[in-house]
Motif scaffolding. Structure first.
Motif, PDB file in Angstrom:
ATOM      1  N   ASP A  78       0.834  -1.194   0.000  1.00 28.25           N
ATOM      2  CA  ASP A  78       0.000   0.000   0.000  1.00 28.25           C
ATOM      3  C   ASP A  78       0.869   1.245   0.000  1.00 28.25           C
ATOM      4  N   ASN A  79       0.416   2.277  -0.715  1.00 28.04           N
ATOM      5  CA  ASN A  79       1.121   3.565  -0.752  1.00 28.04           C
ATOM      6  C   ASN A  79       2.592   3.397  -1.141  1.00 28.04           C
ATOM      7  N   PHE A  80       2.828   2.638  -2.208  1.00 29.93           N
ATOM      8  CA  PHE A  80       4.198   2.322  -2.609  1.00 29.93           C
ATOM      9  C   PHE A  80       4.860   3.515  -3.282  1.00 29.93           C
ATOM     10  N   ASP A  81       6.167   3.524  -3.202  1.00 36.99           N
ATOM     11  CA  ASP A  81       6.999   4.547  -3.832  1.00 36.99           C
ATOM     12  C   ASP A  81       8.415   3.997  -3.822  1.00 36.99           C
ATOM     13  N   VAL A  82       9.342   4.709  -4.445  1.00 34.25           N
ATOM     14  CA  VAL A  82      10.742   4.301  -4.352  1.00 34.25           C
ATOM     15  C   VAL A  82      11.132   4.268  -2.880  1.00 34.25           C
ATOM     16  N   GLY A  83      11.681   3.145  -2.426  1.00 32.30           N
ATOM     17  CA  GLY A  83      12.051   3.027  -1.028  1.00 32.30           C
ATOM     18  C   GLY A  83      11.804   1.634  -0.490  1.00 32.30           C
ATOM     19  N   ASN A  84      11.904   1.511   0.829  1.00 33.77           N
ATOM     20  CA  ASN A  84      11.909   0.234   1.533  1.00 33.77           C
ATOM     21  C   ASN A  84      10.618   0.064   2.320  1.00 33.77           C
ATOM     22  N   PHE A  85       9.995  -1.125   2.219  1.00 37.80           N
ATOM     23  CA  PHE A  85       8.766  -1.409   2.944  1.00 37.80           C
ATOM     24  C   PHE A  85       8.883  -2.758   3.651  1.00 37.80           C
ATOM     25  N   SER A  86       8.265  -2.865   4.811  1.00 41.05           N
ATOM     26  CA  SER A  86       8.356  -4.069   5.632  1.00 41.05           C
ATOM     27  C   SER A  86       7.120  -4.947   5.435  1.00 41.05           C
ATOM     28  N   PHE A  87       7.330  -6.263   5.271  1.00 42.57           N
ATOM     29  CA  PHE A  87       6.225  -7.207   5.163  1.00 42.57           C
ATOM     30  C   PHE A  87       5.697  -7.536   6.558  1.00 42.57           C
ATOM     31  N   GLN A  88       4.555  -6.977   6.903  1.00 41.05           N
ATOM     32  CA  GLN A  88       3.874  -7.300   8.145  1.00 41.05           C
ATOM     33  C   GLN A  88       2.467  -6.720   8.086  1.00 41.05           C
ATOM     34  N   GLY A  89       1.592  -7.240   8.924  1.00 42.31           N
ATOM     35  CA  GLY A  89       0.219  -6.764   8.926  1.00 42.31           C
ATOM     36  C   GLY A  89      -0.540  -7.186   7.680  1.00 42.31           C
ATOM     37  N   THR A  90      -1.464  -6.335   7.239  1.00 39.84           N
ATOM     38  CA  THR A  90      -2.296  -6.649   6.080  1.00 39.84           C
ATOM     39  C   THR A  90      -2.096  -5.683   4.920  1.00 39.84           C
ATOM     40  N   ASN A  91      -1.300  -4.635   5.122  1.00 40.42           N
ATOM     41  CA  ASN A  91      -1.119  -3.639   4.060  1.00 40.42           C
ATOM     42  C   ASN A  91       0.051  -3.946   3.138  1.00 40.42           C
ATOM     43  N   PRO A 101      -1.755 -31.363  -7.848  1.00 36.94           N
ATOM     44  CA  PRO A 101      -3.077 -31.770  -8.321  1.00 36.94           C
ATOM     45  C   PRO A 101      -4.147 -31.916  -7.244  1.00 36.94           C
ATOM     46  N   VAL A 102      -3.777 -32.126  -5.999  1.00 34.13           N
ATOM     47  CA  VAL A 102      -4.792 -32.388  -4.980  1.00 34.13           C
ATOM     48  C   VAL A 102      -4.795 -31.392  -3.839  1.00 34.13           C
ATOM     49  N   SER A 103      -3.865 -30.465  -3.808  1.00 30.74           N
ATOM     50  CA  SER A 103      -3.830 -29.534  -2.690  1.00 30.74           C
ATOM     51  C   SER A 103      -3.046 -28.291  -3.081  1.00 30.74           C
ATOM     52  N   ALA A 104      -3.035 -27.327  -2.168  1.00 30.33           N
ATOM     53  CA  ALA A 104      -2.251 -26.118  -2.378  1.00 30.33           C
ATOM     54  C   ALA A 104      -1.676 -25.694  -1.042  1.00 30.33           C
ATOM     55  N   ASN A 105      -0.390 -25.390  -1.039  1.00 30.72           N
ATOM     56  CA  ASN A 105       0.257 -24.866   0.155  1.00 30.72           C
ATOM     57  C   ASN A 105       0.506 -23.383  -0.029  1.00 30.72           C
ATOM     58  N   VAL A 106       0.243 -22.615   1.022  1.00 30.94           N
ATOM     59  CA  VAL A 106       0.415 -21.174   0.974  1.00 30.94           C
ATOM     60  C   VAL A 106       1.338 -20.744   2.102  1.00 30.94           C
ATOM     61  N   TRP A 107       2.388 -20.008   1.752  1.00 33.83           N
ATOM     62  CA  TRP A 107       3.267 -19.391   2.740  1.00 33.83           C
ATOM     63  C   TRP A 107       3.112 -17.887   2.604  1.00 33.83           C
ATOM     64  N   SER A 108       2.766 -17.230   3.693  1.00 33.60           N
ATOM     65  CA  SER A 108       2.422 -15.819   3.611  1.00 33.60           C
ATOM     66  C   SER A 108       2.899 -15.069   4.845  1.00 33.60           C
ATOM     67  N   THR A 109       3.055 -13.753   4.681  1.00 37.35           N
ATOM     68  CA  THR A 109       3.384 -12.887   5.811  1.00 37.35           C
ATOM     69  C   THR A 109       2.142 -12.199   6.352  1.00 37.35           C
ATOM     70  N   SER A 110       0.974 -12.538   5.820  1.00 34.58           N
ATOM     71  CA  SER A 110      -0.254 -11.847   6.184  1.00 34.58           C
ATOM     72  C   SER A 110      -0.529 -11.909   7.683  1.00 34.58           C
ATOM     73  N   ASN A 111      -0.914 -10.763   8.243  1.00 32.80           N
ATOM     74  CA  ASN A 111      -1.318 -10.630   9.652  1.00 32.80           C
ATOM     75  C   ASN A 111      -0.184 -10.821  10.644  1.00 32.80           C
ATOM     76  N   GLN A 112       1.053 -10.825  10.172  1.00 35.18           N
ATOM     77  CA  GLN A 112       2.174 -10.922  11.097  1.00 35.18           C
ATOM     78  C   GLN A 112       2.358  -9.594  11.839  1.00 35.18           C
ATOM     79  N   THR A 113       2.611  -9.667  13.143  1.00 35.33           N
ATOM     80  CA  THR A 113       2.700  -8.452  13.962  1.00 35.33           C
ATOM     81  C   THR A 113       4.095  -7.845  13.962  1.00 35.33           C
TER      82      THR A 113
END
Length: 291
Positions: A78-91, A101-113
């Motif tokens: 969110d609100n991206f521009d040239v620069g550095n952003f941290s992966f955390q929260g939902t933004n 074929p039978v499943s999907a694995n998801v690795w995510s940083t979503s909702n990390q505090t």
């Protein structure tokens, strides 16, 4: 409804739209270009040119897919521009989907505090509509409780998706409750010997309704087929790391193959790959998208 933008799963929309003016800034018609998206996963190089971005105002989603393995990255800032952003929260969120074929694995940083990695935009070219930068993150798999490191990530000259998303829409109900998607992705890719239209409507990075259609599909009613046997169309409902397969029907009401515009309605029961007992009922589904 209009999209606030567009995932997960995903990911990139290919069709032409006219130049526009936004907030006094002129954005020329994008051209079809190829960038590179690379990252190290478990010591192995993930590399693809099937990558693009979509933005809504100052928000951006970068999407990359390897069609032969159907492995998908999504980087949201969110609100991206040239620069550095941290992966955390939902933004600011990074996610990786590993399908089989039978499943999907998801690795995510979503909702990390706390920070689980960073993304750095080194170049934002509003003339050629490309972005470049670097990233790394540690993603959590909420289903297995495992973590995975994604290192030395780079994206170079990733083009803006050249489909106008303002008129695209998607709606459905899950167990009778309105499915309010936050983002809508459509994409034309080749998977195996098939050229497919991928439609992914994301309520979040961990909840997605997906529909896969053969690119030459005609107007008519179809039963949902099987991803395992690659009999299309197929449908899926993803929640967290769990994937539920569609058993139901889809009706294509219009398909302009020249302009790449497709509309339809659908309904299906969503069941685990290992069971025929439905977990969810998807009803009153409809879409009108460009790809």
């Amino acid at each position: 409804m209009k999209n606030t933008f567009c995932l997960f799963f995903i990911i990139y929309l290919f069709f032409t739209f006219t130049s526009c003016e936004e907030n006094g800034i002129f954005f020329p018609t994008p051209t079809i270009t190829k960038g590179t998206f690379e990252v190290i996963i478990d010591g192995q190089l993930y590399s693809t040119q099937e990558a693009s971005f979509v933005r809504d105002g100052n928000n951006i989603f970068i999407n990359a897919i390897k069609p032969n393995t159907n492995e998908i990255f999504t980087l949201k800032v969110d609100n991206f521009d040239v620069g550095n952003f941290s992966f955390q929260g939902t933004n600011t969120v990074a996610s990786f989907i590993e399908n089989n074929p039978v499943s999907a694995n998801v690795w995510s940083t979503s909702n990390q505090t706390s920070s689980r990695g960073t993304i750095v935009f080194t170049d934002i070219d509003l003339i050629n509509n490309t972005v470049s930068g670097t990233f790394n993150f540690i993603g959590n798999n909420i289903s297995t409780g495992s973590s995975r490191a994604f290192t030395q990530g780079t994206f170079v000259n990733i083009p803006q998706s050249i489909t106008s998303i303002s008129d695209d829409n998607f709606s459905a109900k899950v167990d009778g409750i309105e499915y309010q998607e936050e983002s809508l992705f459509t994409n034309l890719v080749t998977v195996g010997s098939k050229e497919l239209i991928l439609i992914n409507a994301n309520k979040s990075l961990s909840e997605t309704i997906s529909i896969n259609l053969e690119s030459d599909i005609d107007v008519g009613e179809y039963d949902f087929g099987s991803f395992i046997s690659q009999t299309y169309p197929t449908g899926q409902y993803n929640v967290g790391s769990a994937i539920y397969l569609a058993d139901g029907k889809i009706r294509i009401t219009s398909h302009n193959k020249i302009a790449r515009l497709i509309s339809g309605t659908f309904q299906f029961d969503a069941s685990p790959a290992t069971s025929s007992t439905p977990n969810f009922s998807i009803t009153e589904g409809s879409f009108n998208v460009s790809y």
